[in-house]
Design an enzyme around this catalytic site. Structure first.
Site, PDB file in Angstrom:
ATOM      1  N   GLU A 225       0.875  -1.188   0.000  1.00  9.77           N
ATOM      2  CA  GLU A 225       0.000   0.000   0.000  1.00  9.77           C
ATOM      3  C   GLU A 225       0.904   1.227   0.000  1.00  9.77           C
ATOM      4  OE1 GLU A 225      -2.057  -0.193   3.699  1.00  9.77           O
ATOM      5  OE2 GLU A 225      -3.201  -1.980   3.190  1.00  9.77           O
ATOM      6  N   LYS A 227       2.342   4.524   1.622  1.00 12.39           N
ATOM      7  CA  LYS A 227       2.457   5.045   2.977  1.00 12.39           C
ATOM      8  C   LYS A 227       2.134   6.526   2.906  1.00 12.39           C
ATOM      9  CE  LYS A 227       5.611   5.534   6.890  1.00 12.39           C
ATOM     10  NZ  LYS A 227       4.496   6.121   7.608  1.00 12.39           N
ATOM     11  N   ARG A 232      -2.027   8.743  11.544  1.00  8.34           N
ATOM     12  CA  ARG A 232      -2.761   7.485  11.660  1.00  8.34           C
ATOM     13  C   ARG A 232      -3.884   7.680  12.672  1.00  8.34           C
ATOM     14  NH1 ARG A 232      -0.377   1.875  12.423  1.00  8.34           N
ATOM     15  NH2 ARG A 232      -2.224   0.515  12.322  1.00  8.34           N
TER      16      ARG A 232
END
Ligand code: ZN
Ligand code: ZN
Lengths: 535, 344
Positions: A225, A227, A232
């Protein structure tokens, strides 16, 4: 209140993590309920009192002290609560109020009674307790310890029976003074059941992928994926409420009301909070604008619209999906997204690849502002809290570098407080009159070995040309190679550009300062490509 | 009518000058005749001709700056013994600041002035207690001349130190303190509190401690702090000059708890900016209340302030009908400044 005041004072001055944990643990294990529970709430930022405000303290000070002396004292001390606490006449001798008495009175007492109550407390207390009291009242409690440290201290109190992450999982379902929590910690009660409360789940974290890890990597077993360069977050929506948590379990819900609004579902999701305009991710500096506000205004919400790019699902309704392998969770995430289709959220795409060389090329090509590199996740990995080895990797793209000149130095924090370890560096530009001048472009304090730090510390001390408080200006003669992840335009910096994650790559004692890079060179690195283009 | 003190005491570039006696008190530059209140470097400077001081002050001056620089001729004067210099009667009384520290009392034609030097009112096991002297003008310091300064009791601060030593038995407690006075007082306070273990000294503190012991102040088992041997200093108390506690020297100790004993530690930002983990509010100066009480006790209608936060003290005494005047003597308080403004 005496023990709490003492704890606050020691935490404020103690740089070491282990020493802070020791102080917290001693406090929790020696203080009675419910005092220690309120102390825990204060340390973790769970206490606030609507009726008590700084104005109350100003009025009290005005009634008890000479205004001229108060003015000079405030100028000198620089902090209202501390000034009042230090110059409060008399005090001590009597028994100061207990922590629980203070918290309960501040919650319950009518506003008109507060000045009298607070004055009586101050009269009965010494300066250390008075500071704690006034800081508690004004909400200016900077305790110098994170909520996480408090949970580690509690875990240590349980002598290994309860991990900090277990406490984390029930934490947001608990309220002060945490009697059930302490009973569980001390083995007198069961683990508290959060039931429907929107509690935080400790996230699964990735290891940085180093060159040495590459050889042994079975690429076929992994999914890739992007980054993303945001923060987050964990979205938690249950019957009991909705929360947005940061990776460190801070509740950031209030700062992102539009996301909270869009959480019309039941489940727990993992993703990246970003500022997204028309599907394009904005540079991190834009998100920073939002993070600086506890509660954003209408203009902020319009100019810096937040969104979440989802990459994992932990709970669908009440169903715990964490034991499932990554591939199955990904399928569940896609199905869930197709079904719920929440506003302001999209899915972080899987990046297709065939082989390691393929991945390297993709990673190197990831130069868009909002992408830091690649995430590699094992297809068969369950969602494991913490940082399990070998399941998730973060593979940042190689940094960009510039050669910059050290302009200022400042002492570091904690272990490095006796070293000049924070360096402001600059690049050359034309000053408008045909001369070259240095303009500061950033600050770096990491990336060097202890030996290099000792060298730089000595160099700074021997080349100081001026001092401003804790800052030393130095001779403009030392070049550092600075690595950074991205350069972004910024109106808040004199140079007009801000660096992402600048750190010191090398000392370039071999290079004359005049040959360091120019600002123009850096401006050429400024990412203009929208994030989406990376795909 | 007795002459006003301003007619015979004045401020010159060299310092406070007593005209009919032709001497200076704590001169800031080398002079012919000096009366010195105490041995700290901002009050006792080298290179004077004749120096008059208490025997202990002279001994500490010689130990600090060497025989030859502590005055060409030295005259020791015991407590309360009066001599005449020129037309002025001069005697000394204890100031309670450090060993040998004196107030200088001067009388000329019935007018009496007292120069306090630095002073404190708390009991100190290492020096004689302050003796108030009624006077017409009291020349005071005002180092802690703001109402935020209220020193807690020594016992309270020593208890905090002992509590920290028991909470962190593996860590070395390194305490910054001035080499003359604070250092020996800390040792004596620790001994009284039952700390009989060896106390380790930074090299700069060894000579003053030896001098104190020679002058009759017992300090117990003192040893040099050899940082190369950091492991053996685990759990020990190490004393060092304030400038050394955050320097390379202290870094080599075992996970040090950095502490500093000073009245400035009352203000948290001060402690924080010095990187101090355990601030100890132990001062060799009078706090705000003690400054004001002392002024009331000596009953002087006029108060001159040598250095410190003079405007607040002058404001406060003015409200009680006492005339205050700032002498603005630049050069005192540098020992304190080392704590307050290093790195500024
Ligand atoms: Zn002194
Ligand atoms: Zn002084």
């Amino acid at each position: 209140m005496i023990a709490f005041a003492d704890l606050l004072e020691r935490l404020l001055f103690t740089p070491g993590r282990n020493a802070k944990i020791a102080l917290l643990r001693r406090y929790f294990s020696t203080q009675p309920d419910p005092d220690r529970g309120y102390g825990l709430a204060a340390v973790t930022g769970e206490l606030s009192f609507a009726a008590a405000k700084p104005g109350l303290i100003r009025d009290l000070a005005a009634a008890r002290t000479d205004p001229v002396l108060f003015g000079w004292s405030y100028d000198y001390v620089g902090d209202l609560a501390e000034t009042v606490a230090l110059m409060w006449p008399g005090g001590g001798g009597a028994t100061p109020p207990a922590m629980s008495e203070v918290v309960e009175a501040l919650h319950a007492a009518p506003k008109s009674d507060l000045p009298g109550i607070v004055a009586a407390w101050l009269d009965a207390s010494d300066a250390s307790v008075r500071i704690a009291l006034l800081k508690l009242i004004t909400g200016g409690l900077r305790v110098g310890a994170s909520a996480r440290l408090a949970k580690i201290a509690l875990s240590e109190m349980a002598e290994g029976r309860i991990a900090p992450d277990e406490i984390e999982e029930v934490w947001h379902g608990l309220t002060p003074p945490y009697a059930a929590l302490f009973a569980w910690i001390e083995g007198r009660g069961d683990k508290p059941d959060p039931e429907d409360a929107p509690v935080f789940r400790p996230p699964m974290l990735a290891h940085p992928l180093e060159a040495s890890d590459l050889a042994g990597l079975d690429v076929a077993a992994f999914r890739a994926e992007w980054k993303w360069d945001g923060i987050r977050v964990q979205l938690v929506a249950t019957k009991g409420g909705r929360r947005i948590y940061s990776r460190g379990a801070d509740d950031v819900s209030a700062a992102f009301p539009e996301i909270l609004d869009a959480m019309k579902f039941e489940g727990v999701l993992d993703g990246e909070l970003l500022v997204i305009r028309d599907g394009v991710v904005a540079p991190f500096a834009d998100l920073q604008q939002r993070l600086n506000r506890k509660t954003p205004g209408a203009g902020m919400l319009k100019d810096f619209p937040a969104g979440v790019r989802l990459y994992d699902i932990l709970f669908d309704g009440a169903e715990d999906l964490r034991p499932l392998p990554f591939d199955e969770r990904r399928l569940r995430l896609e199905q869930w997204y197709a079904r719920v289709h929440p506003a302001r959220m999209d899915l972080s795409d899987l990046v297709a690849f065939d082989a390691l060389t393929d991945l390297s090329t993709i990673r190197e090509g990831a130069r868009a502002a909002a992408i830091e590199g690649l995430m590699l996740k094992r297809a068969d990995s369950p969602y494991v809290p913490g940082r399990p080895k070998g399941l998730w990797w973060k593979w940042k793209r190689d940094p960009l570098t510039i050669d910059a000149v050290v302009m200022y130095a400042q002492r570091g924090h904690g272990k490095r407080s006796s070293y000049y370890s924070d360096y402001t560096f600059g690049l050359w530009r034309d000053d408008g009159a045909g001369n070259e001048e240095l303009v500061p472009v950033g600050k770096a304090y990491s990336g060097i070995t202890d030996q290099e730090l000792a060298f730089l510390d000595r160099w700074v001390r021997n080349h100081t040309t001026a001092r401003f408080g804790p800052v030393r200006e130095v001779e403009k003669s030392l070049v550092l190679e600075i690595a950074f992840d991205a350069a972004q335009l910024s109106t808040r910096h004199k140079s007009g550009v801000a660096l992402r994650f600048p750190r010191i790559a090398r000392l370039r004692t071999d290079k004359p300062a005049a040959e360091a890079d120019r600002l123009d060179t850096l401006l050429r690195h400024v990412a203009t490509t929208p994030a989406e283009a990376a795909q | 009518m007795t002459p006003h003190p301003e007619s015979w005491l004045c401020v010159r570039p060299e310092g406070l000058f007593c005209r009919p006696g032709a001497f200076y008190v704590d001169p800031l530059r080398p002079v012919e005749r000096a009366v010195v209140t105490h041995a700290h470097s901002d009050h006792a400077r080298p290179g004077h001709g004749a120096v008059l001081a208490s025997p202990e002050t002279l001994a500490l001056m010689r130990a600090r700056m060497g025989e030859d620089r502590a005055g060409e001729s030295q005259q020791a004067l015991g407590w309360g013994a009066a001599i005449t210099i020129g037309e002025v009667r001069v005697w000394l009384q204890p100031a309670g600041h450090v060993l040998g520290s004196a107030q200088v009392a001067m009388e000329w034609r019935g007018s009496r002035a007292v120069v306090s030097g630095d002073y404190k009112r708390r009991p100190d096991p290492t020096c004689a207690a302050f003796v108030p002297i009624p006077c017409d003008v009291f020349v005071t310091e005002a180092t802690f001349g703001l109402p935020v300064f209220c020193h807690p009791s020594d016992a309270h601060e020593i208890d905090r130190l002992l509590a920290s030593l028991s909470l962190f038995p593996e860590r070395t407690h390194v305490i910054g303190c001035y080499s003359i006075g604070k250092c020996q007082r800390l040792i004596a306070l620790l001994r009284r509190a039952g700390w009989n273990a060896p106390i380790f000294l930074h090299g700069a503190l060894a000579a003053p401690c030896r001098e104190y012991e020679r002058l009759g102040v017992p300090l117990g088992d003192l040893r040099p702090a050899t940082v190369a041997d950091g492991e053996s200093l685990k759990g020990a108390v190490v004393l060092a000059p304030p400038s050394a506690i955050t320097e390379r020297w202290a870094r080599r100790l075992a996970d040090p708890v950095v502490s500093l004993a000073s009245g400035w530690m009352r203000v948290r930002q001060r402690a924080k900016s010095r990187g101090v983990e355990l601030p100890l509010v132990i001062s060799d100066h009078a706090d705000w209340q003690e400054l004001n009480d002392t002024i009331d006790e000596v009953g002087a209608p006029e108060v001159w302030v040598t250095h410190g936060n003079e405007e607040a003290l002058i404001h406060a005494v003015g409200q009680r009908g006492i005339v205050g005047r700032a002498l603005r003597l630049v050069g005192y308080g540098e020992e304190q400044d080392d704590v307050a403004t290093t790195d500024r």
